[in-house]
Design a protein around this motif. Structure first.
Motif, PDB file in Angstrom:
ATOM      1  N   ASN A 129     -12.643  -0.354  -2.366  1.00 13.29           N
ATOM      2  CA  ASN A 129     -12.454  -1.860  -2.034  1.00 13.29           C
ATOM      3  C   ASN A 129     -12.729  -1.826  -1.226  1.00 13.29           C
ATOM      4  OD1 ASN A 129      -9.446  -1.979  -0.460  1.00 13.29           O
ATOM      5  ND2 ASN A 129      -9.087  -1.863  -2.572  1.00 13.29           N
ATOM      6  N   GLU A 130     -12.658  -3.061  -0.507  1.00 13.13           N
ATOM      7  CA  GLU A 130     -13.226  -3.298   0.715  1.00 13.13           C
ATOM      8  C   GLU A 130     -12.634  -2.627   2.233  1.00 13.13           C
ATOM      9  OE1 GLU A 130     -13.565  -7.105   1.838  1.00 13.13           O
ATOM     10  OE2 GLU A 130     -15.159  -7.502   0.251  1.00 13.13           O
ATOM     11  N   GLU A 131     -11.667  -2.053   1.556  1.00 14.18           N
ATOM     12  CA  GLU A 131     -10.639  -1.540   3.188  1.00 14.18           C
ATOM     13  C   GLU A 131      -9.658  -0.097   2.882  1.00 14.18           C
ATOM     14  OE1 GLU A 131      -6.809  -4.341   3.116  1.00 14.18           O
ATOM     15  OE2 GLU A 131      -8.116  -5.122   4.427  1.00 14.18           O
ATOM     16  N   ASN A 132     -10.133   0.072   1.229  1.00 10.51           N
ATOM     17  CA  ASN A 132     -10.381   1.686   0.822  1.00 10.51           C
ATOM     18  C   ASN A 132     -11.173   2.296   0.187  1.00 10.51           C
ATOM     19  OD1 ASN A 132      -6.705   1.204   1.208  1.00 10.51           O
ATOM     20  ND2 ASN A 132      -7.093   0.065  -0.242  1.00 10.51           N
ATOM     21  N   LYS A 133     -11.063   3.274   1.003  1.00 10.77           N
ATOM     22  CA  LYS A 133     -11.992   4.661   0.694  1.00 10.77           C
ATOM     23  C   LYS A 133     -11.413   6.103   0.977  1.00 10.77           C
ATOM     24  CE  LYS A 133     -16.279   6.289   3.188  1.00 10.77           C
ATOM     25  NZ  LYS A 133     -16.843   5.890   3.840  1.00 10.77           N
ATOM     26  N   VAL A 134     -11.995   6.880  -0.598  1.00  8.92           N
ATOM     27  CA  VAL A 134     -11.516   8.156  -0.756  1.00  8.92           C
ATOM     28  C   VAL A 134     -12.875   9.519  -0.693  1.00  8.92           C
ATOM     29  CG1 VAL A 134     -10.359  10.418  -2.188  1.00  8.92           C
ATOM     30  CG2 VAL A 134      -9.659   7.179  -2.162  1.00  8.92           C
ATOM     31  N   ALA A 135     -12.556  10.322   0.656  1.00  5.23           N
ATOM     32  CA  ALA A 135     -13.997  11.043   0.424  1.00  5.23           C
ATOM     33  C   ALA A 135     -13.744  12.403  -0.061  1.00  5.23           C
ATOM     34  CB  ALA A 135     -14.569  10.611   1.421  1.00  5.23           C
ATOM     35  N   VAL A 136     -14.310  13.333  -0.365  1.00  2.00           N
ATOM     36  CA  VAL A 136     -14.043  14.606  -0.340  1.00  2.00           C
ATOM     37  C   VAL A 136     -14.884  15.717   0.132  1.00  2.00           C
ATOM     38  CG1 VAL A 136     -14.115  14.801  -2.796  1.00  2.00           C
ATOM     39  CG2 VAL A 136     -12.950  16.691  -1.927  1.00  2.00           C
ATOM     40  N   SER A 137     -15.100  16.560   0.474  1.00  2.64           N
ATOM     41  CA  SER A 137     -16.183  17.867   1.176  1.00  2.64           C
ATOM     42  C   SER A 137     -16.159  19.419   0.400  1.00  2.64           C
ATOM     43  CB  SER A 137     -16.282  17.974   2.232  1.00  2.64           C
ATOM     44  OG  SER A 137     -17.297  18.517   3.235  1.00  2.64           O
ATOM     45  N   HIS A 138     -16.824  19.930   0.045  1.00  2.00           N
ATOM     46  CA  HIS A 138     -16.574  21.331  -0.578  1.00  2.00           C
ATOM     47  C   HIS A 138     -17.388  22.165  -1.185  1.00  2.00           C
ATOM     48  CE1 HIS A 138     -15.347  24.556  -3.172  1.00  2.00           C
ATOM     49  NE2 HIS A 138     -16.401  24.701  -3.839  1.00  2.00           N
ATOM     50  N   VAL A 139     -17.162  23.150   0.542  1.00  6.32           N
ATOM     51  CA  VAL A 139     -18.416  24.328   0.589  1.00  6.32           C
ATOM     52  C   VAL A 139     -18.475  24.994  -0.490  1.00  6.32           C
ATOM     53  CG1 VAL A 139     -19.178  25.982   2.043  1.00  6.32           C
ATOM     54  CG2 VAL A 139     -18.113  24.196   2.940  1.00  6.32           C
ATOM     55  N   VAL A 140     -19.590  24.992  -1.546  1.00  5.15           N
ATOM     56  CA  VAL A 140     -19.821  25.409  -2.205  1.00  5.15           C
ATOM     57  C   VAL A 140     -19.704  27.438  -2.682  1.00  5.15           C
ATOM     58  CG1 VAL A 140     -21.384  26.442  -4.944  1.00  5.15           C
ATOM     59  CG2 VAL A 140     -21.389  23.893  -3.528  1.00  5.15           C
ATOM     60  N   GLY A 141     -18.972  27.412  -2.937  1.00  2.00           N
ATOM     61  CA  GLY A 141     -18.192  29.598  -3.690  1.00  2.00           C
ATOM     62  C   GLY A 141     -17.264  29.488  -2.968  1.00  2.00           C
ATOM     63  N   THR A 142     -16.452  28.476  -1.641  1.00  5.22           N
ATOM     64  CA  THR A 142     -15.874  29.173  -1.131  1.00  5.22           C
ATOM     65  C   THR A 142     -14.288  28.068  -1.289  1.00  5.22           C
ATOM     66  OG1 THR A 142     -16.495  27.488   0.179  1.00  5.22           O
ATOM     67  CG2 THR A 142     -17.241  29.855   1.159  1.00  5.22           C
ATOM     68  N   GLU A 143     -13.337  28.944  -0.548  1.00  3.33           N
ATOM     69  CA  GLU A 143     -11.941  27.480  -1.164  1.00  3.33           C
ATOM     70  C   GLU A 143     -12.432  26.613  -0.064  1.00  3.33           C
ATOM     71  OE1 GLU A 143      -8.614  30.347  -0.412  1.00  3.33           O
ATOM     72  OE2 GLU A 143      -8.892  31.516  -2.320  1.00  3.33           O
ATOM     73  N   ASP A 144     -13.171  26.054   1.024  1.00  9.36           N
ATOM     74  CA  ASP A 144     -13.418  25.106   2.155  1.00  9.36           C
ATOM     75  C   ASP A 144     -13.739  23.610   1.199  1.00  9.36           C
ATOM     76  OD1 ASP A 144     -14.266  23.979   3.924  1.00  9.36           O
ATOM     77  OD2 ASP A 144     -15.085  24.837   4.711  1.00  9.36           O
ATOM     78  N   TYR A 149      -8.829   9.940   3.295  1.00 10.44           N
ATOM     79  CA  TYR A 149      -8.459   8.700   2.857  1.00 10.44           C
ATOM     80  C   TYR A 149      -8.405   7.609   3.809  1.00 10.44           C
ATOM     81  CZ  TYR A 149      -5.855   4.573   1.585  1.00 10.44           C
ATOM     82  OH  TYR A 149      -5.624   3.311   0.819  1.00 10.44           O
ATOM     83  N   THR A 150      -9.285   6.910   3.796  1.00 15.91           N
ATOM     84  CA  THR A 150      -9.677   5.867   5.126  1.00 15.91           C
ATOM     85  C   THR A 150      -9.096   4.155   4.494  1.00 15.91           C
ATOM     86  OG1 THR A 150     -11.433   6.705   4.804  1.00 15.91           O
ATOM     87  CG2 THR A 150     -11.689   4.873   6.423  1.00 15.91           C
ATOM     88  N   PHE A 151      -8.423   3.536   4.953  1.00 14.81           N
ATOM     89  CA  PHE A 151      -7.978   2.699   5.097  1.00 14.81           C
ATOM     90  C   PHE A 151      -8.702   1.780   6.438  1.00 14.81           C
ATOM     91  CE2 PHE A 151      -4.263  -0.901   6.712  1.00 14.81           C
ATOM     92  CZ  PHE A 151      -4.494  -1.421   5.259  1.00 14.81           C
ATOM     93  N   ALA A 152      -9.159   0.476   6.298  1.00 11.40           N
ATOM     94  CA  ALA A 152      -9.476   0.358   7.555  1.00 11.40           C
ATOM     95  C   ALA A 152      -9.360  -1.668   6.779  1.00 11.40           C
ATOM     96  CB  ALA A 152     -10.882  -0.375   6.855  1.00 11.40           C
ATOM     97  N   ARG A 153      -8.065  -2.055   7.744  1.00  7.35           N
ATOM     98  CA  ARG A 153      -7.330  -3.508   8.106  1.00  7.35           C
ATOM     99  C   ARG A 153      -8.656  -3.943   8.311  1.00  7.35           C
ATOM    100  NH1 ARG A 153      -4.433  -7.125   5.004  1.00  7.35           N
ATOM    101  NH2 ARG A 153      -3.782  -8.389   5.979  1.00  7.35           N
ATOM    102  N   ARG A 154      -8.917  -5.708   7.860  1.00  9.19           N
ATOM    103  CA  ARG A 154     -10.933  -6.378   8.523  1.00  9.19           C
ATOM    104  C   ARG A 154     -11.098  -6.118   8.833  1.00  9.19           C
ATOM    105  NH1 ARG A 154      -5.429 -10.404   9.909  1.00  9.19           N
ATOM    106  NH2 ARG A 154      -5.227 -11.240   7.833  1.00  9.19           N
TER     107      ARG A 154
END
Length: 236
Positions: A129-144, A149-154
């Motif tokens: 929604n306008e205040e909540n976001k989930v992000a993921v980052s992965h390096v292909v072929g590794t365990e990285d 999680y981002t919470f933006a209040r107003r």
């Protein structure tokens, strides 16, 4: 008329006095952004970088080989400081990004590849929604793999907890914007045992100024570092 942004940055370690400088110029050409930067600008071995970006679409970053300024009996010149990496690959990185709407939520995907490091990274995020976001980052072929999680209040107070699955380490950042263009930010990384505090002020249409201090624990000793950065907007 072209609009350009000039950024100057100075970093210094409080303990030993060692420092570094950086200077960059950003220019908008239509919907494309051009950027040129130089790190260690006051040293005899500066490094340069160039980028071409169309926001939320693609970007290309290139760093030529580092040069060393030679001073010999009044005759100056440049010599290669290092050679191209393994296989003679250039220091080039490209990225492609796209955003779509899925059941009313914005889903963003990005694919980037660094030629010299032979590293491919896939990033994804979902705006719940306008205040909540989930992000993921992965390096292909590794365990990285990293989750944030981002919470933006107003859009004034932002809290960003994150977790690194490879190193099993957490991090958190908290920032707050105030009237008049002031903003403060604090962050902590458990992996590097690093605490960073930052204050910035934005001047409408003119630029911004930022100062920060970081404290990282190494070998039972706290290493402080100071940074100052100034940004100027101008018309060409």
């Amino acid at each position: 008329m072209l609009k350009a942004t000039l950024v100057g940055k100075l970093e210094a370690e409080a303990k030993n006095g060692r420092g570094s400088t950086a200077l960059s110029v950003n220019t908008d050409v239509g919907d494309v952004k051009l950027k040129a930067s130089v790190a260690n600008a006051l040293a005899l071995a500066p490094s340069f970088a160039f980028s071409l970006e169309r926001p939320n679409s693609f970007s290309v970053d290139y760093s030529p080989e580092k040069l060393v300024l030679l001073i010999n009996g009044g005759a100056g010149g440049f010599a290669d400081c290092d050679r191209q990496g393994e296989g003679g690959l250039p220091n080039l990185k490209f990225k492609f990004a796209e955003s779509v709407k899925v059941t009313g939520r914005k889903v963003s995907l990005a694919y980037s590849h660094a030629l010299r490091e032979r590293k491919t990274t896939v990033d994804g995020s979902v705006e719940l929604n306008e205040e909540n976001k989930v992000a993921v980052s992965h390096v292909v072929g590794t365990e990285d793999c990293k989750l944030k999680y981002t919470f933006a209040r107003r859009k004034l107070t932002v809290v960003e907890p994150a977790y690194d699955f490879k190193d099993r380490a957490w991090a958190v950042a908290v920032s707050r914007k105030f009237d008049g263009g002031d903003a403060v930010r604090g962050s902590y990384e458990a992996k590097n045992r690093k605490l960073e505090l930052e204050w910035s002020r934005t001047f409408t249409g003119k630029g911004s100024f930022k100062v920060s201090a970081s404290f990282m624990k190494k070998d039972q000793e706290i290493v402080p570092k100071l940074m100052a950065e100034s940004t100027w907007n101008c018309n060409l």
